[in-house]
Design a protein around this motif. Structure first.
Motif, PDB file in Angstrom:
ATOM      1  N   ASP A  99       7.660 -33.780  16.041  1.00  0.00           N
ATOM      2  CA  ASP A  99       8.220 -34.105  14.686  1.00  0.00           C
ATOM      3  C   ASP A  99       9.635 -34.760  15.236  1.00  0.00           C
ATOM      4  OD1 ASP A  99       7.585 -32.608  11.688  1.00  0.00           O
ATOM      5  OD2 ASP A  99       8.278 -34.534  12.011  1.00  0.00           O
ATOM      6  N   TYR A 100      10.217 -35.475  14.014  1.00  0.00           N
ATOM      7  CA  TYR A 100      11.494 -35.686  14.114  1.00  0.00           C
ATOM      8  C   TYR A 100      12.270 -35.566  12.892  1.00  0.00           C
ATOM      9  CZ  TYR A 100      10.136 -39.766  11.092  1.00  0.00           C
ATOM     10  OH  TYR A 100       9.854 -40.229  10.022  1.00  0.00           O
ATOM     11  N   VAL A 101      13.537 -35.405  12.996  1.00  0.00           N
ATOM     12  CA  VAL A 101      14.573 -35.325  11.738  1.00  0.00           C
ATOM     13  C   VAL A 101      15.533 -36.633  12.108  1.00  0.00           C
ATOM     14  CG1 VAL A 101      16.359 -33.942  10.856  1.00  0.00           C
ATOM     15  CG2 VAL A 101      14.360 -32.891  11.518  1.00  0.00           C
ATOM     16  N   THR A 102      16.108 -37.147  11.055  1.00  0.00           N
ATOM     17  CA  THR A 102      16.794 -38.355  10.982  1.00  0.00           C
ATOM     18  C   THR A 102      18.452 -37.978  10.880  1.00  0.00           C
ATOM     19  OG1 THR A 102      15.167 -39.711  10.396  1.00  0.00           O
ATOM     20  CG2 THR A 102      17.455 -40.577  10.611  1.00  0.00           C
ATOM     21  N   LYS A 103      19.313 -38.369  11.807  1.00  0.00           N
ATOM     22  CA  LYS A 103      20.535 -37.988  11.486  1.00  0.00           C
ATOM     23  C   LYS A 103      21.171 -38.860  10.466  1.00  0.00           C
ATOM     24  CE  LYS A 103      21.751 -38.233  16.149  1.00  0.00           C
ATOM     25  NZ  LYS A 103      22.414 -37.809  17.339  1.00  0.00           N
ATOM     26  N   PRO A 104      22.284 -38.401   9.635  1.00  0.00           N
ATOM     27  CA  PRO A 104      22.627 -36.887   9.256  1.00  0.00           C
ATOM     28  C   PRO A 104      21.597 -36.262   8.672  1.00  0.00           C
ATOM     29  CG  PRO A 104      24.112 -38.470   8.092  1.00  0.00           C
ATOM     30  CD  PRO A 104      22.963 -39.312   8.931  1.00  0.00           C
ATOM     31  N   PHE A 105      21.298 -34.852   8.839  1.00  0.00           N
ATOM     32  CA  PHE A 105      20.410 -34.255   8.036  1.00  0.00           C
ATOM     33  C   PHE A 105      20.684 -33.026   7.455  1.00  0.00           C
ATOM     34  CE2 PHE A 105      20.088 -31.378  11.409  1.00  0.00           C
ATOM     35  CZ  PHE A 105      20.435 -31.946  12.591  1.00  0.00           C
ATOM     36  N   GLY A 106      20.254 -32.649   6.247  1.00  0.00           N
ATOM     37  CA  GLY A 106      20.716 -31.246   6.007  1.00  0.00           C
ATOM     38  C   GLY A 106      20.091 -30.493   6.750  1.00  0.00           C
ATOM     39  N   ILE A 107      20.656 -29.168   6.575  1.00  0.00           N
ATOM     40  CA  ILE A 107      20.096 -27.846   7.481  1.00  0.00           C
ATOM     41  C   ILE A 107      18.833 -27.619   7.013  1.00  0.00           C
ATOM     42  CG2 ILE A 107      21.220 -25.907   6.559  1.00  0.00           C
ATOM     43  CD1 ILE A 107      21.170 -26.727  10.360  1.00  0.00           C
ATOM     44  N   ASP A 108      18.759 -27.741   5.699  1.00  0.00           N
ATOM     45  CA  ASP A 108      17.347 -27.412   5.087  1.00  0.00           C
ATOM     46  C   ASP A 108      16.038 -28.194   5.708  1.00  0.00           C
ATOM     47  OD1 ASP A 108      17.760 -29.242   1.952  1.00  0.00           O
ATOM     48  OD2 ASP A 108      19.019 -29.172   3.788  1.00  0.00           O
ATOM     49  N   GLU A 109      16.347 -29.335   5.773  1.00  0.00           N
ATOM     50  CA  GLU A 109      15.349 -30.316   6.147  1.00  0.00           C
ATOM     51  C   GLU A 109      14.987 -29.765   7.709  1.00  0.00           C
ATOM     52  OE1 GLU A 109      16.276 -34.403   6.039  1.00  0.00           O
ATOM     53  OE2 GLU A 109      14.565 -35.233   7.101  1.00  0.00           O
ATOM     54  N   LEU A 110      16.064 -29.710   8.335  1.00  0.00           N
ATOM     55  CA  LEU A 110      15.515 -29.197   9.793  1.00  0.00           C
ATOM     56  C   LEU A 110      14.898 -27.847   9.811  1.00  0.00           C
ATOM     57  CD1 LEU A 110      15.725 -29.483  12.947  1.00  0.00           C
ATOM     58  CD2 LEU A 110      18.124 -28.116  12.602  1.00  0.00           C
ATOM     59  N   LEU A 111      15.376 -26.922   8.979  1.00  0.00           N
ATOM     60  CA  LEU A 111      14.883 -25.573   8.857  1.00  0.00           C
ATOM     61  C   LEU A 111      13.332 -25.613   8.498  1.00  0.00           C
ATOM     62  CD1 LEU A 111      17.445 -23.682   7.335  1.00  0.00           C
ATOM     63  CD2 LEU A 111      16.393 -23.108   9.662  1.00  0.00           C
ATOM     64  N   ALA A 112      12.899 -26.634   7.790  1.00  0.00           N
ATOM     65  CA  ALA A 112      11.400 -26.742   7.125  1.00  0.00           C
ATOM     66  C   ALA A 112      10.723 -27.453   8.108  1.00  0.00           C
ATOM     67  CB  ALA A 112      11.527 -28.028   5.776  1.00  0.00           C
ATOM     68  N   ARG A 113      11.409 -28.107   8.736  1.00  0.00           N
ATOM     69  CA  ARG A 113      10.557 -28.901  10.132  1.00  0.00           C
ATOM     70  C   ARG A 113      10.210 -27.748  11.024  1.00  0.00           C
ATOM     71  NH1 ARG A 113      10.166 -33.106   7.701  1.00  0.00           N
ATOM     72  NH2 ARG A 113      11.227 -35.109   8.165  1.00  0.00           N
ATOM     73  N   ILE A 114      11.231 -26.747  11.237  1.00  0.00           N
ATOM     74  CA  ILE A 114      11.283 -25.761  12.388  1.00  0.00           C
ATOM     75  C   ILE A 114       9.993 -24.799  11.666  1.00  0.00           C
ATOM     76  CG2 ILE A 114      12.050 -23.682  13.260  1.00  0.00           C
ATOM     77  CD1 ILE A 114      14.662 -25.170  13.132  1.00  0.00           C
ATOM     78  N   ARG A 115      10.016 -24.494  10.432  1.00  0.00           N
ATOM     79  CA  ARG A 115       9.027 -23.511   9.745  1.00  0.00           C
ATOM     80  C   ARG A 115       7.399 -24.332  10.070  1.00  0.00           C
ATOM     81  NH1 ARG A 115      13.027 -22.429   5.854  1.00  0.00           N
ATOM     82  NH2 ARG A 115      12.063 -24.044   4.893  1.00  0.00           N
TER      83      ARG A 115
END
Lengths: 228, 377
Positions: A99-115
């Motif tokens: 998966d990927y997350v685009t910078k800059p990202f809110g920490i909530d978005e990253l956490l959702a991807r992690i979960r």
């Protein structure tokens, strides 16, 4: 319960500093590395349950990191990319990132991807029946249901749905989808994909023009969301 | 007149084809007893050649035929008849005929080919120019977009830390899912603060560089003392220095110099800043100023840090540089735009700046020369 272990690889010290603090506050066990080489060393010692790596690093770049980790482990990998770098993103996904997350990202978005990455069951659950979100796929009886309503799918549509359910919540590149369902000789035929997914949407979505299950990731591929 | 000729080329051609042999005949008739028929034949051939070269093969044909008739009628006995008594003259006439036709056709063909070749050459040249222009354009577009990527990367990086930090703080406030320790919370505040400054500095640097490149740098020169200029830079750098100590080693009796003191002080500050960043705690930094030859003052900053490898010593002065893999990175990772700006300032005042090995136990020496400015007054 043992906290999940996350390895963060990024050459920017401020970013690793923030991610480490934030992820620890969310009760993960976090280690960081400033480049690909030390990241791989740390991977071998730390045995993380998930890896987050930046894509644009001098010396060993993120894609190479993905490739090397994928070579030795099935652990989920999330890459940090920059908007506009679509081709690199796709390359990373094809090299093994989940998966990927685009910078800059809110920490909530990253956490959702992690979960989501942790929720995905490992592939040893290739049992005869898959239940995820609103979907049930019965591989033995060759039947599929959404919210208990049976779906009438063509063989290819069934294969496609099976693949989507099995790889739910993560972004799937065009190439990955085509390769999985049509084979390696058809990885350029994104037209096929569009047509088949369009038909699938008509069958499973409440409102095909506003899809909630099969989401488009522009320029990259698609993402299957198992519950509305 | 040439346009007229061009438009009526065929008409003129036939006119020439007719008038050529006629003129030749009129000119040569008085001499037909005195002159060998070979000369006459050659004269006619010349006419045919001329017509062929300027008006093409068809007109040359007309001219050839007419020449044959006139040659026979006026110049081969018996005169004024088409009868030829001497059989050798038949041969001559026949030979003349063949040669005239051949010469006409050949020269017309040759002329046509030459024209075609020239036209093709022009087309080729044009095509080549278009292709290389397109290639240059493509390369400059690629460079521009690579530079743009490098810049946006440098802008997005601090934003990433800021966004991640602030959303964590917001989450703590709103959702109560996490609880941060005061030090942890403090760390997020610090990062936001530091990265905001970093972003600002980067933007500031880009603007200055843009000004330098556009030649829009406001250079205001005044007579000033070298010592004063150095002192103000050192004072500004005081809080950076930490546990390092600065040795100031200036020559005595340095002349005043006519420069933009403010911006040169900026250069010295940048060099000090870099020296501090890259040298260990408790190390020494030496500043020196001396009169170099040719009316120049040399100012140098030396440090005891890791040193800059010779291969990098030019690169660090440009705001972007290429790695071996041909990727473009901004020099900002670490050194910032400072050296690029420093070079811009120094060069705009007629000086030069470079990096060398340090002496006396110092590893790196960054020095610049500035003209004293006597000759400007």
């Amino acid at each position: 319960m043992e906290p999940k272990k996350i390895l963060v690889i990024d050459d920017e010290p401020q970013i690793t500093r923030v991610l480490k603090s934030s992820l620890i506050a969310h009760r993960y066990d976090v280690r960081t590395a400033a480049d690909g080489d030390s990241g791989l060393d740390l991977f071998r010692d730390f045995h993380p349950d998930l890896v987050i790596t930046d894509l644009s690093m001098p010396e060993m770049n993120g894609i190479e990191v993905c490739r090397q980790i994928r070579g030795i482990s099935e652990v989920p990998i999330i890459v940090l990319s920059v908007r506009g770098e679509e081709r690199t993103k796709v390359e990373a996904l094809d090299a093994g990132a989940d998966d990927y997350v685009t910078k800059p990202f809110g920490i909530d978005e990253l956490l959702a991807r992690i979960r989501a990455a942790f929720r995905r069951a490992p592939d040893d659950k290739r049992g005869a029946q898959m239940e995820t979100g609103d979907f049930i796929v019965d591989l033995e009886a060759h039947r599929a249901y959404v919210k208990s309503t049976e779906l009438h799918l063509t063989p290819k549509e069934f294969e496609l749905l099976t693949y989507l359910v099995r790889n739910h919540s993560k972004v799937l590149t065009h190439r990955a989808l085509l390769s999985a369902v049509w084979g390696d000789n058809f990885t350029e035929q994104t037209e096929y994909l569009r047509v088949f997914l369009g038909n699938l949407r008509k069958k499973i979505e409440q409102d095909p023009s506003n899809p909630r299950y099969i989401l488009t990731e522009p320029w990259v591929g698609y993402r299957f969301n198992p519950s509305e | 007149m040439f346009a007229f000729i061009a438009r009526n080329r065929t008409l003129l051609g036939y006119l020439a084809a007719l008038s050529g042999p006629i003129s030749a005949t009129i000119l040569l008739i008085p001499f037909r007893e005195a002159v060998n028929s070979t000369i006459i034949a050659l004269a006619f051939l010349l006419v045919v050649l001329f017509v062929a070269t300027f008006f093409g093969s068809r007109t040359a044909l007309v001219s050839s035929c007419l020449s044959v008739i006139f040659f026979n009628f006026y110049f081969l006995p018996p005169y004024h008849t088409l009868r030829i008594d001497d059989p050798r003259n038949w041969m001559a006439l026949f030979a003349f005929f063949v040669v005239a036709i051949t010469v006409g056709q050949l020269s017309a063909t040759a002329k046509r080919r030459a024209e075609e070749a020239e036209r093709l050459f022009d087309e080729l040249q044009e095509a080549f120019e278009r292709a290389s222009h397109a290639e240059a354009l493509k390369r400059s577009e690629k460079l521009k977009s690579a530079l743009l990527d490098a810049v946006t990367h440098d802008l997005r990086t601090p934003l990433t830390s800021i966004k991640a930090a602030i959303t964590t703080l917001i989450e703590e406030q709103e959702s109560r899912q996490i609880k941060l320790h005061p030090e942890g919370r403090r760390e997020f505040f610090d990062v936001i603060n530091e990265e905001t400054d970093r972003l600002n500095n980067f933007i500031q640097g880009m603007v200055e560089l843009a000004k330098i490149e556009a030649g829009a740098l406001n250079v205001r020169k005044n007579w000033g003392s070298v010592q004063d200029m150095i002192d103000s830079a050192v004072k500004r750098a005081e809080k950076l220095i930490g546990s390092r100590h600065i040795i100031v080693d200036n020559e005595r009796d340095l002349p005043s110099f006519f420069v933009d003191s403010r911006s040169l002080s900026e250069v010295v500050y940048t060099l000090l800043d870099n020296a501090v960043k890259y040298s260990p705690a408790d190390s020494a930094i030496r500043m020196s100023a001396r009169l170099a030859d040719a009316g120049m003052i040399e100012i140098a900053v030396e440090d005891q840090g890791r040193g800059i490898p010779p291969g990098m010593r030019e690169k660090v002065f440009s705001k972007f540089f290429r790695t071996e893999s041909e990727e473009i990175h901004t020099t900002s990772s670490g050194l910032g735009l400072g050296l690029a700006i420093a070079r811009g300032i120094v060069e705009s005042q007629g000086g030069k700046i470079w990096i060398a090995d340090g002496n006396d136990g110092f590893t790196t020496r960054v020095a610049f020369l500035i003209p004293v400015g006597d000759d400007e007054i």
